[in-house]
Design an enzyme around this catalytic site. Sequence first.
Site, PDB file in Angstrom:
ATOM      1  N   GLY A 161       1.836  49.157  -5.161  1.00  0.00           N
ATOM      2  CA  GLY A 161       1.456  48.299  -5.547  1.00  0.00           C
ATOM      3  C   GLY A 161       0.845  46.390  -4.547  1.00  0.00           C
ATOM      4  N   GLU A 192       7.514  52.787  -4.063  1.00  0.00           N
ATOM      5  CA  GLU A 192       6.560  53.678  -3.437  1.00  0.00           C
ATOM      6  C   GLU A 192       4.318  52.823  -2.825  1.00  0.00           C
ATOM      7  OE1 GLU A 192       4.779  56.275  -6.628  1.00  0.00           O
ATOM      8  OE2 GLU A 192       6.790  57.246  -6.846  1.00  0.00           O
ATOM      9  N   ARG A 252     -13.552  52.276   2.516  1.00  0.00           N
ATOM     10  CA  ARG A 252     -13.820  51.249   2.134  1.00  0.00           C
ATOM     11  C   ARG A 252     -14.683  50.188   1.071  1.00  0.00           C
ATOM     12  NH1 ARG A 252      -9.635  47.852   1.674  1.00  0.00           N
ATOM     13  NH2 ARG A 252      -8.446  47.937   0.125  1.00  0.00           N
ATOM     14  N   CYS A 286     -27.655  58.326   6.261  1.00  0.00           N
ATOM     15  CA  CYS A 286     -28.695  58.392   5.868  1.00  0.00           C
ATOM     16  C   CYS A 286     -28.061  58.024   4.080  1.00  0.00           C
ATOM     17  CB  CYS A 286     -29.494  59.233   5.934  1.00  0.00           C
ATOM     18  SG  CYS A 286     -30.987  59.424   5.272  1.00  0.00           S
TER      19      CYS A 286
END
Length: 402
Positions: free
Chosen positions: A217, A258, A297, A327
């Site tokens: 994180g 991780e 994102r 679209c």
Amino acid sequence: MKNASLIKAVENFGSPLYVYDGNQMMENYKQFTNAFKVNKLKVHYACKALNNQSVLKLFKSLGAGLDCVSIEEVHLGLHAGYNSDDILFTPNNISTEEYEQAISLGVKINVDNLYTLEYLGINHPELPIYIRINPHLMAGGNQNISVGHIDSKFGISIHQVPNIERIVKKLNINVMGVHVHTGSDILDADIFIKAAELVFSVVEKFDTVTHIDFGSGFKVAYKPDDLHTNISSFGKKFSKSFNEFCERQGKEYTLEFEPGKYMVSNAGYFIAKANLIKQTTSCTFIGLDTGFNHFIRPMFYNAYHHIENLTNPKGEKKVYNVVGYVCETDSFASDRIVPEVRKNDLILFKNAGAYCSTMASNYNSRPRPAEVMILDGKAHLIRRRETIEDLLSTQVEAEIEF
């Protein structure tokens, strides 16, 4: 990475295009692992960030393990050459059948609910497992990526630890690891320290624990001079806390992380071509040959990606709304200052290594882009561009009369 290399990649492989700097990934891994001064450290690369086989093999060559959240990611890791015991399987809300598949493949299992804990204890009494704890700490740059708060679907509540103890004792479960992950884009290192204090209190309850996993994180810089996690400073501070706990316990634990975004975000570039420049009564649009089907994102997380004009970097600066061709309303950026854009100019999005290509889709029946890795100055095609034949390949011509 130099603009000339990126332009050449588009000339050779077309647009839109993902380009990855393999040397930057290697540098990121080196900086991360060097930041921690502990006796035992294991990094599992979170492959959900970018799961191309060439990327997985690169991190394997550096000594990384793999963090997988689906059985399909496990198979990708095994295909890339990872040993099963170097893969940590950390899913949520999956079926027992998927757990059984993972167990049969020999990977390490991380459990995030009491039901599965009981199931594994009854059906696989000899299986060493990790337990994922929800620390109830609000952290992360967006509600979609804050996963350790009280209303999160992830992990077993820190308040349910007595229930965990009861099940573990009753079924004689071998808890080899305790895991926590609070969210992504976390800037404050103290969040990890607070989580560590909670996790340490859980570890103390199980003599069998040998591994303590703090997820990841870490915040990366998306803008020039943007705030980001100083991994060297964090590593020094966190190592001190971890080593003190090991000393108190009289035991050497393996410290695990991780990282995904930290390893690949700044190593990725997404390049698209300007199809047209459209002037309206209120703004000027740059219409690109891509959309949120390839690069979601900015729309999904309201994420900022720095934008540059590769082919006219010294043009007069102007204000644009950068949009795509699907679209839907697919705005990459509004009121963004960019050197003047002309038809067919190449527009560059930075920090496109993490959660970009892996979240791409075929919406509007558009093929997904190619991917290229540049390593030691040489460009390698690591995923070809999809074709209409690829889109049709999984469809079945049913014997139906219409």
